[in-house]
Design an enzyme around this catalytic site. Structure first.
Site, PDB file in Angstrom:
ATOM      1  CG  HIS A 173      -8.081  -2.175  -2.124  1.00 19.83           C
ATOM      2  ND1 HIS A 173      -8.760  -3.289  -1.724  1.00 19.83           N
ATOM      3  CD2 HIS A 173      -6.972  -2.107  -1.343  1.00 19.83           C
ATOM      4  CE1 HIS A 173      -8.101  -3.875  -0.752  1.00 19.83           C
ATOM      5  NE2 HIS A 173      -7.016  -3.186  -0.496  1.00 19.83           N
ATOM      6  CG  HIS A 191      -1.937  -1.074   1.171  1.00 17.49           C
ATOM      7  ND1 HIS A 191      -1.697  -2.335   1.677  1.00 17.49           N
ATOM      8  CD2 HIS A 191      -3.173  -1.116   0.648  1.00 17.49           C
ATOM      9  CE1 HIS A 191      -2.762  -3.094   1.474  1.00 17.49           C
ATOM     10  NE2 HIS A 191      -3.668  -2.380   0.858  1.00 17.49           N
TER      11      HIS A 191
END
Length: 197
Positions: free
Chosen positions: A167, A145
């Site tokens: 997401h 991430h």
């Protein structure tokens, strides 16, 4: 993965390297198909070679395709080692001290990955039996991430005409979208943030 291929080949001296991920395999097909949607650098490189056509990294589709007769490197998911090929490989390899498992980053409580980080003497297999855990286990800090600065830098490098944000929690995605719109106001970039399914 594409930029690391030559390094991996040289560093590992002809040791086979596999990626065991149905998702990655499907992504490679998309990347190879839509080269014209990539940035100018990738498109120019494609004239000489396809950056997503791996010469030194092969897909591993099933345990039967694993040539387990010597050293190899397998990059596999699931990150929790709960199922699939990664779980099958761990169960086969966990008893041999010549093997190692490198876990990149965060793992969820209650998963096999979390269990083996603590290096217990044995692990419970999917069939309920136990096996000794003799393999080396290493955990490295790596996150898939990106924070805002990393995302902004990535987008500045790619300069895509359309950006689809997926997401994430709706409010946070909205904040990210507004911040990116402000950052890229000088360009004619279209930002889309569909609801998560």
């Amino acid at each position: 993965m594409s930029s690391t291929q030559p390094f991996l080949k040289e560093a590992l001296h002809n040791i086979p390297i596999y990626y065991a991920s149905p998702i990655a395999k499907r992504c490679m097909v998309v990347y190879q198909t839509y080269i014209n949607s990539m940035n100018e650098r990738i498109r120019n490189q494609f004239a000489n070679s396809n950056a997503f056509d791996f010469k030194h990294i092969s897909p591993l589709n099933s345990i039967e395709n694993c040539n387990d007769v010597g050293p190899s490197v397998v990059m596999a998911i699931s990150s929790g080692l709960q199922s699939g090929l990664s779980r099958q490989l761990i169960e086969i390899w966990c008893s041999d001290k010549k093997n190692a498992c490198v876990i990149p980053g965060y793992v969820v409580e209650g998963t096999l990955a979390k269990t083996i980080i603590n290096e217990p003497k044995e692990v419970t297999l999917m069939n309920g039996l136990t096996a000794p855990l003799n393999m080396q286990v290493h955990c490295i800090s790596f996150s898939t991430h990106a924070d805002f600065a990393q995302t902004r830098t990535f987008l500045k490098e790619l300069m895509p005409p359309n950006i689809i944000l997926v997401h994430g929690e709706a409010n946070e995605m909205g904040r990210l979208k507004q911040k990116l719109i402000t950052q890229f106001a000088y360009r004619n970039t279209k930002f889309i943030s569909p609801k998560n399914c």
